[in-house]
Scaffold this active site. Structure first.
Site, PDB file in Angstrom:
ATOM      1  N   LEU A   1      29.362  35.152   6.653  1.00 61.98           N
ATOM      2  CA  LEU A   1      30.213  34.791   7.780  1.00 61.98           C
ATOM      3  C   LEU A   1      31.468  35.673   7.804  1.00 61.98           C
ATOM      4  O   LEU A   1      31.730  36.414   6.857  1.00 61.98           O
ATOM      5  CB  LEU A   1      30.606  33.315   7.664  1.00 61.98           C
ATOM      6  CG  LEU A   1      29.453  32.310   7.714  1.00 61.98           C
ATOM      7  CD1 LEU A   1      29.928  30.923   7.319  1.00 61.98           C
ATOM      8  CD2 LEU A   1      28.851  32.291   9.113  1.00 61.98           C
TER       9      LEU A   1
ATOM     10  N   LYS B   1      31.400  39.980   0.237  1.00 63.01           N
ATOM     11  CA  LYS B   1      32.745  40.453  -0.048  1.00 63.01           C
ATOM     12  C   LYS B   1      33.479  40.752   1.257  1.00 63.01           C
ATOM     13  O   LYS B   1      32.843  41.055   2.264  1.00 63.01           O
ATOM     14  CB  LYS B   1      32.733  41.667  -0.975  1.00 63.01           C
ATOM     15  CG  LYS B   1      31.756  42.777  -0.669  1.00 63.01           C
ATOM     16  CD  LYS B   1      31.808  43.487   0.631  1.00 63.01           C
ATOM     17  CE  LYS B   1      33.104  44.053   1.128  1.00 63.01           C
ATOM     18  NZ  LYS B   1      33.001  44.548   2.531  1.00 63.01           N
TER      19      LYS B   1
END
Length: 329
Positions: free
Chosen positions: A72, A95
Protein backbone atom coordinates in the site's frame (compact mmCIF):
# COMPACT_ATOMS: atom_id res chain seq x y z
CA UNK A 1 3.38 -24.31 1.91
CA UNK A 2 3.16 -20.73 3.13
CA UNK A 3 -0.15 -19.30 1.93
CA UNK A 4 0.26 -15.66 0.89
CA UNK A 5 -2.34 -12.92 0.77
CA UNK A 6 -1.70 -9.61 -1.02
CA UNK A 7 -3.22 -6.32 0.16
CA UNK A 8 -3.91 -4.45 -3.10
CA UNK A 9 -2.70 -4.88 -6.65
CA UNK A 10 -0.06 -2.13 -6.54
CA UNK A 11 2.46 -2.02 -9.38
CA UNK A 12 5.34 -3.40 -7.30
CA UNK A 13 3.11 -6.33 -6.34
CA UNK A 14 1.87 -7.04 -9.88
CA UNK A 15 5.21 -6.73 -11.63
CA UNK A 16 7.65 -8.16 -9.10
CA UNK A 17 6.52 -9.51 -5.73
CA UNK A 18 3.52 -11.62 -6.81
CA UNK A 19 5.45 -13.25 -9.71
CA UNK A 20 8.25 -13.95 -7.23
CA UNK A 21 5.85 -15.61 -4.80
CA UNK A 22 4.25 -17.67 -7.58
CA UNK A 23 7.68 -19.03 -8.56
CA UNK A 24 8.99 -19.46 -5.00
CA UNK A 25 9.47 -22.87 -3.42
CA UNK A 26 7.47 -23.35 -0.25
CA UNK A 27 4.99 -20.63 -1.19
CA UNK A 28 1.54 -20.46 -2.73
CA UNK A 29 -0.48 -17.40 -3.72
CA UNK A 30 -3.72 -17.88 -1.82
CA UNK A 31 -5.56 -14.55 -1.98
CA UNK A 32 -5.57 -11.00 -3.32
CA UNK A 33 -7.61 -8.18 -1.81
CA UNK A 34 -8.68 -4.87 -3.30
CA UNK A 35 -11.24 -2.27 -2.31
CA UNK A 36 -12.69 -3.07 -5.74
CA UNK A 37 -13.78 -6.73 -5.71
CA UNK A 38 -13.82 -7.01 -9.52
CA UNK A 39 -10.20 -5.85 -9.61
CA UNK A 40 -9.24 -8.39 -6.96
CA UNK A 41 -11.01 -11.13 -8.91
CA UNK A 42 -9.25 -10.18 -12.15
CA UNK A 43 -5.83 -10.19 -10.46
CA UNK A 44 -6.58 -13.47 -8.69
CA UNK A 45 -7.54 -15.08 -11.99
CA UNK A 46 -4.48 -13.69 -13.74
CA UNK A 47 -2.01 -14.94 -11.12
CA UNK A 48 -3.84 -18.10 -10.13
CA UNK A 49 -4.78 -17.05 -6.60
CA UNK A 50 -7.44 -19.21 -5.00
CA UNK A 51 -9.39 -16.39 -3.35
CA UNK A 52 -10.33 -12.75 -4.01
CA UNK A 53 -11.61 -10.29 -1.45
CA UNK A 54 -13.28 -6.91 -1.80
CA UNK A 55 -11.70 -5.52 1.37
CA UNK A 56 -8.39 -5.78 3.18
CA UNK A 57 -10.20 -6.68 6.39
CA UNK A 58 -11.79 -9.73 4.74
CA UNK A 59 -8.38 -11.02 3.70
CA UNK A 60 -6.96 -10.56 7.20
CA UNK A 61 -9.93 -12.49 8.59
CA UNK A 62 -9.41 -15.39 6.19
CA UNK A 63 -8.20 -18.74 7.52
CA UNK A 64 -6.78 -19.40 4.04
CA UNK A 65 -3.95 -16.87 4.51
CA UNK A 66 -0.82 -17.38 6.62
CA UNK A 67 1.28 -14.42 5.52
CA UNK A 68 0.42 -11.00 4.15
CA UNK A 69 2.37 -8.78 1.77
CA UNK A 70 1.55 -5.07 2.08
CA UNK A 71 2.35 -2.84 -0.94
CA UNK A 72 0.00 0.00 0.00
CA UNK A 73 1.08 3.67 -0.05
CA UNK A 74 3.86 4.30 2.46
CA UNK A 75 1.67 6.38 4.77
CA UNK A 76 -0.53 3.28 5.33
CA UNK A 77 2.21 0.72 5.97
CA UNK A 78 2.40 0.90 9.75
CA UNK A 79 -1.37 0.82 10.24
CA UNK A 80 -1.95 -2.23 8.05
CA UNK A 81 1.14 -4.00 9.33
CA UNK A 82 -0.26 -3.63 12.84
CA UNK A 83 -3.68 -4.89 11.75
CA UNK A 84 -2.14 -7.89 10.02
CA UNK A 85 -0.01 -8.73 13.05
CA UNK A 86 -3.03 -8.49 15.35
CA UNK A 87 -4.88 -10.82 12.98
CA UNK A 88 -2.15 -13.38 13.59
CA UNK A 89 -0.58 -13.14 10.14
CA UNK A 90 3.09 -13.13 9.28
CA UNK A 91 3.86 -9.84 7.54
CA UNK A 92 6.11 -8.68 4.71
CA UNK A 93 5.63 -4.94 4.22
CA UNK A 94 6.98 -2.94 1.31
CA UNK A 95 9.79 -0.47 1.95
CA UNK A 96 9.89 2.03 3.43
CA UNK A 97 8.06 0.49 6.34
CA UNK A 98 7.54 3.86 8.02
CA UNK A 99 8.15 7.58 7.66
CA UNK A 100 9.64 7.89 11.17
CA UNK A 101 11.77 5.42 13.10
CA UNK A 102 9.67 5.90 16.22
CA UNK A 103 6.59 4.60 14.36
CA UNK A 104 8.19 1.17 14.04
CA UNK A 105 8.70 0.55 17.76
CA UNK A 106 5.05 -0.33 18.55
CA UNK A 107 5.15 -2.97 15.81
CA UNK A 108 7.93 -4.79 17.64
CA UNK A 109 5.78 -5.16 20.74
CA UNK A 110 2.83 -6.31 18.62
CA UNK A 111 5.02 -8.81 16.75
CA UNK A 112 6.41 -10.29 19.95
CA UNK A 113 2.95 -10.56 21.50
CA UNK A 114 1.50 -12.29 18.43
CA UNK A 115 4.53 -14.52 17.84
CA UNK A 116 4.66 -13.87 14.12
CA UNK A 117 7.42 -13.00 11.65
CA UNK A 118 7.50 -9.41 10.38
CA UNK A 119 9.98 -8.03 7.85
CA UNK A 120 10.46 -4.99 5.67
CA UNK A 121 10.62 -5.97 2.00
CA UNK A 122 14.21 -4.99 1.20
CA UNK A 123 14.61 -7.52 -1.58
CA UNK A 124 18.28 -6.56 -1.98
CA UNK A 125 18.91 -8.33 1.33
CA UNK A 126 18.42 -11.65 -0.48
CA UNK A 127 20.24 -11.00 -3.76
CA UNK A 128 23.48 -13.02 -4.07
CA UNK A 129 25.36 -10.04 -5.50
CA UNK A 130 25.24 -8.36 -2.09
CA UNK A 131 26.38 -11.53 -0.35
CA UNK A 132 29.42 -11.45 -2.62
CA UNK A 133 30.12 -7.78 -1.86
CA UNK A 134 30.01 -8.59 1.88
CA UNK A 135 32.35 -11.54 1.33
CA UNK A 136 34.88 -9.57 -0.69
CA UNK A 137 34.97 -6.71 1.80
CA UNK A 138 35.28 -9.08 4.77
CA UNK A 139 38.04 -11.03 3.02
CA UNK A 140 40.09 -7.87 2.56
CA UNK A 141 39.90 -7.87 -1.23
CA UNK A 142 39.89 -4.05 -1.24
CA UNK A 143 42.01 -3.56 1.88
CA UNK A 144 40.64 -1.02 4.33
CA UNK A 145 37.32 0.39 3.17
CA UNK A 146 37.61 4.18 2.94
CA UNK A 147 34.59 5.41 1.01
CA UNK A 148 31.30 4.23 -0.47
CA UNK A 149 29.69 6.16 -3.32
CA UNK A 150 26.23 5.63 -4.75
CA UNK A 151 23.48 6.98 -6.96
CA UNK A 152 19.84 6.11 -7.59
CA UNK A 153 17.68 8.19 -9.91
CA UNK A 154 14.65 7.98 -12.16
CA UNK A 155 12.32 10.44 -13.90
CA UNK A 156 8.69 10.65 -12.76
CA UNK A 157 6.55 13.80 -12.89
CA UNK A 158 3.14 12.10 -12.80
CA UNK A 159 1.05 14.02 -10.23
CA UNK A 160 -1.15 10.93 -9.69
CA UNK A 161 1.84 8.79 -8.68
CA UNK A 162 2.17 8.36 -4.91
CA UNK A 163 5.89 9.12 -5.19
CA UNK A 164 4.88 12.71 -5.98
CA UNK A 165 2.34 13.00 -3.16
CA UNK A 166 3.86 13.97 0.21
CA UNK A 167 0.70 13.01 2.12
CA UNK A 168 1.16 9.42 0.94
CA UNK A 169 4.86 9.34 1.84
CA UNK A 170 6.26 10.35 -1.52
CA UNK A 171 9.70 11.76 -2.17
CA UNK A 172 13.16 10.59 -3.18
CA UNK A 173 14.51 9.80 0.28
CA UNK A 174 11.69 7.47 1.42
CA UNK A 175 11.37 5.78 -1.95
CA UNK A 176 15.00 5.29 -3.00
CA UNK A 177 17.28 7.00 -0.47
CA UNK A 178 16.85 3.95 1.70
CA UNK A 179 18.76 1.75 -0.78
CA UNK A 180 22.30 3.19 -0.65
CA UNK A 181 21.97 3.25 3.13
CA UNK A 182 20.71 -0.31 3.52
CA UNK A 183 23.16 -1.86 1.06
CA UNK A 184 26.08 -0.09 2.76
CA UNK A 185 24.92 -1.35 6.14
CA UNK A 186 24.37 -4.89 4.84
CA UNK A 187 27.72 -5.00 3.06
CA UNK A 188 29.83 -3.69 5.93
CA UNK A 189 27.99 -4.50 9.16
CA UNK A 190 28.65 -0.90 10.22
CA UNK A 191 26.14 1.58 11.61
CA UNK A 192 25.83 5.30 10.92
CA UNK A 193 27.11 7.86 13.40
CA UNK A 194 26.04 11.12 11.76
CA UNK A 195 24.54 12.33 8.50
CA UNK A 196 23.91 15.40 6.41
CA UNK A 197 21.79 16.17 3.34
CA UNK A 198 21.06 18.98 0.95
CA UNK A 199 17.49 18.59 -0.25
CA UNK A 200 15.70 20.15 -3.22
CA UNK A 201 11.90 20.04 -3.25
CA UNK A 202 9.57 20.12 -6.22
CA UNK A 203 7.80 23.51 -6.21
CA UNK A 204 4.48 21.94 -7.21
CA UNK A 205 4.43 18.55 -5.48
CA UNK A 206 6.35 19.58 -2.35
CA UNK A 207 8.23 16.28 -2.34
CA UNK A 208 12.00 15.99 -2.11
CA UNK A 209 12.99 15.43 -5.74
CA UNK A 210 16.75 15.53 -5.18
CA UNK A 211 18.97 14.87 -2.17
CA UNK A 212 22.76 14.99 -1.90
CA UNK A 213 23.63 12.88 1.14
CA UNK A 214 26.63 11.95 3.25
CA UNK A 215 26.85 9.50 6.15
CA UNK A 216 29.68 9.02 8.61
CA UNK A 217 30.14 5.35 9.55
CA UNK A 218 33.11 6.15 11.81
CA UNK A 219 35.65 4.09 9.84
CA UNK A 220 34.45 5.21 6.40
CA UNK A 221 31.99 7.55 4.72
CA UNK A 222 29.08 7.01 2.37
CA UNK A 223 28.11 9.70 -0.13
CA UNK A 224 25.29 9.42 -2.64
CA UNK A 225 22.57 11.28 -4.46
CA UNK A 226 18.99 10.29 -5.20
CA UNK A 227 16.56 11.96 -7.57
CA UNK A 228 13.04 11.46 -8.90
CA UNK A 229 13.44 13.86 -11.84
CA UNK A 230 16.76 12.84 -13.40
CA UNK A 231 17.80 10.28 -15.97
CA UNK A 232 17.72 6.74 -14.63
CA UNK A 233 20.89 5.53 -12.93
CA UNK A 234 21.88 3.01 -10.26
CA UNK A 235 25.39 2.38 -8.99
CA UNK A 236 27.34 1.61 -5.83
CA UNK A 237 31.14 1.69 -5.44
CA UNK A 238 33.08 0.48 -2.40
CA UNK A 239 36.56 2.03 -2.49
CA UNK A 240 39.42 0.76 -0.35
CA UNK A 241 43.17 1.05 0.03
CA UNK A 242 43.88 -2.03 -2.13
CA UNK A 243 41.09 -1.87 -4.69
CA UNK A 244 37.43 -1.14 -5.26
CA UNK A 245 34.16 -2.94 -5.93
CA UNK A 246 31.53 -1.69 -8.39
CA UNK A 247 27.96 -2.99 -8.37
CA UNK A 248 25.88 -2.79 -11.56
CA UNK A 249 22.10 -3.01 -11.38
CA UNK A 250 22.61 -2.35 -7.72
CA UNK A 251 18.98 -2.20 -6.57
CA UNK A 252 16.60 -3.11 -9.41
CA UNK A 253 18.77 -5.79 -10.95
CA UNK A 254 17.72 -6.55 -14.51
CA UNK A 255 15.88 -3.26 -15.01
CA UNK A 256 18.61 -0.62 -14.93
CA UNK A 257 21.40 -3.08 -15.76
CA UNK A 258 22.14 -6.76 -15.40
CA UNK A 259 23.32 -7.66 -11.92
CA UNK A 260 27.10 -7.78 -11.83
CA UNK A 261 29.85 -7.15 -9.29
CA UNK A 262 33.30 -6.02 -10.42
CA UNK A 263 36.48 -6.12 -8.33
CA UNK A 264 39.47 -4.03 -9.39
CA UNK A 265 42.87 -4.13 -7.74
CA UNK A 266 44.71 -0.99 -6.72
CA UNK A 267 46.73 -0.63 -9.92
CA UNK A 268 43.90 -1.60 -12.31
CA UNK A 269 46.07 -4.48 -13.40
CA UNK A 270 43.49 -7.10 -12.44
CA UNK A 271 39.72 -7.21 -12.58
CA UNK A 272 37.24 -9.92 -11.65
CA UNK A 273 33.55 -9.88 -12.57
CA UNK A 274 30.71 -11.98 -11.20
CA UNK A 275 27.36 -11.93 -13.00
CA UNK A 276 23.96 -12.87 -11.57
CA UNK A 277 21.60 -12.72 -14.52
CA UNK A 278 19.38 -15.58 -13.34
CA UNK A 279 18.83 -14.34 -9.78
CA UNK A 280 15.28 -13.18 -8.93
CA UNK A 281 15.57 -11.26 -5.67
CA UNK A 282 11.80 -11.20 -5.20
CA UNK A 283 11.56 -14.98 -5.43
CA UNK A 284 14.55 -15.33 -3.09
CA UNK A 285 12.88 -12.96 -0.63
CA UNK A 286 9.67 -15.01 -0.59
CA UNK A 287 11.58 -18.26 -0.14
CA UNK A 288 13.66 -16.85 2.72
CA UNK A 289 10.51 -15.61 4.42
CA UNK A 290 8.83 -19.01 4.05
CA UNK A 291 11.86 -20.80 5.50
CA UNK A 292 11.90 -18.44 8.47
CA UNK A 293 8.22 -19.01 9.18
CA UNK A 294 8.88 -22.76 9.01
CA UNK A 295 11.50 -22.44 11.75
CA UNK A 296 14.64 -21.67 9.76
CA UNK A 297 17.50 -19.68 11.22
CA UNK A 298 18.25 -17.46 8.21
CA UNK A 299 17.74 -13.83 9.28
CA UNK A 300 15.16 -11.65 7.61
CA UNK A 301 15.28 -7.85 7.47
CA UNK A 302 13.87 -7.43 10.96
CA UNK A 303 11.96 -4.53 12.50
CA UNK A 304 15.04 -3.77 14.57
CA UNK A 305 16.99 -3.41 11.31
CA UNK A 306 14.22 -1.21 9.94
CA UNK A 307 14.58 1.21 12.84
CA UNK A 308 18.33 1.53 12.30
CA UNK A 309 17.83 2.25 8.61
CA UNK A 310 14.98 4.70 9.12
CA UNK A 311 16.99 6.68 11.67
CA UNK A 312 19.40 7.61 8.89
CA UNK A 313 16.55 8.84 6.65
CA UNK A 314 15.14 10.80 9.58
CA UNK A 315 18.56 12.38 10.06
CA UNK A 316 18.69 13.43 6.39
CA UNK A 317 15.44 15.34 6.79
CA UNK A 318 16.61 17.02 9.99
CA UNK A 319 19.83 18.01 8.26
CA UNK A 320 17.96 19.37 5.24
CA UNK A 321 15.76 21.48 7.49
CA UNK A 322 18.91 22.77 9.19
CA UNK A 323 20.46 23.90 5.92
CA UNK A 324 22.57 20.81 5.31
CA UNK A 325 24.44 20.73 8.59
CA UNK A 326 25.68 17.44 10.06
CA UNK A 327 23.33 15.87 12.60
CA UNK A 328 23.64 12.73 14.76
CA UNK A 329 21.80 9.61 13.67
Amino acid sequence: MLRWGILSGAKIAREHVIPGIVKAEGCVLSAIASRDLSRAQALAEHFGARHAFGSYEALLDSAEVDAVYIPLPTSQHVEWARRAIEAGKHVLVEKPLALKAESIEPLIAARDKAGVEVAEAFMVRYHPQWALVREWIADGRIGRLCHVQGAFSYYNVDPANMRNQPELGGGALPDIGVYPVVTTRLSTGAEAVSARATIERDPTFGTDRFADCSVDFADFRLSFYVATQMAARQTMVFHGTEGFIEVDGAFNAGLYAQAAVHWHDRSHGRCETARFGAADQYRLQAEAFARKVAGGTEPLFSLEESILNQRVIDAFYRSGEAGGSTVPV
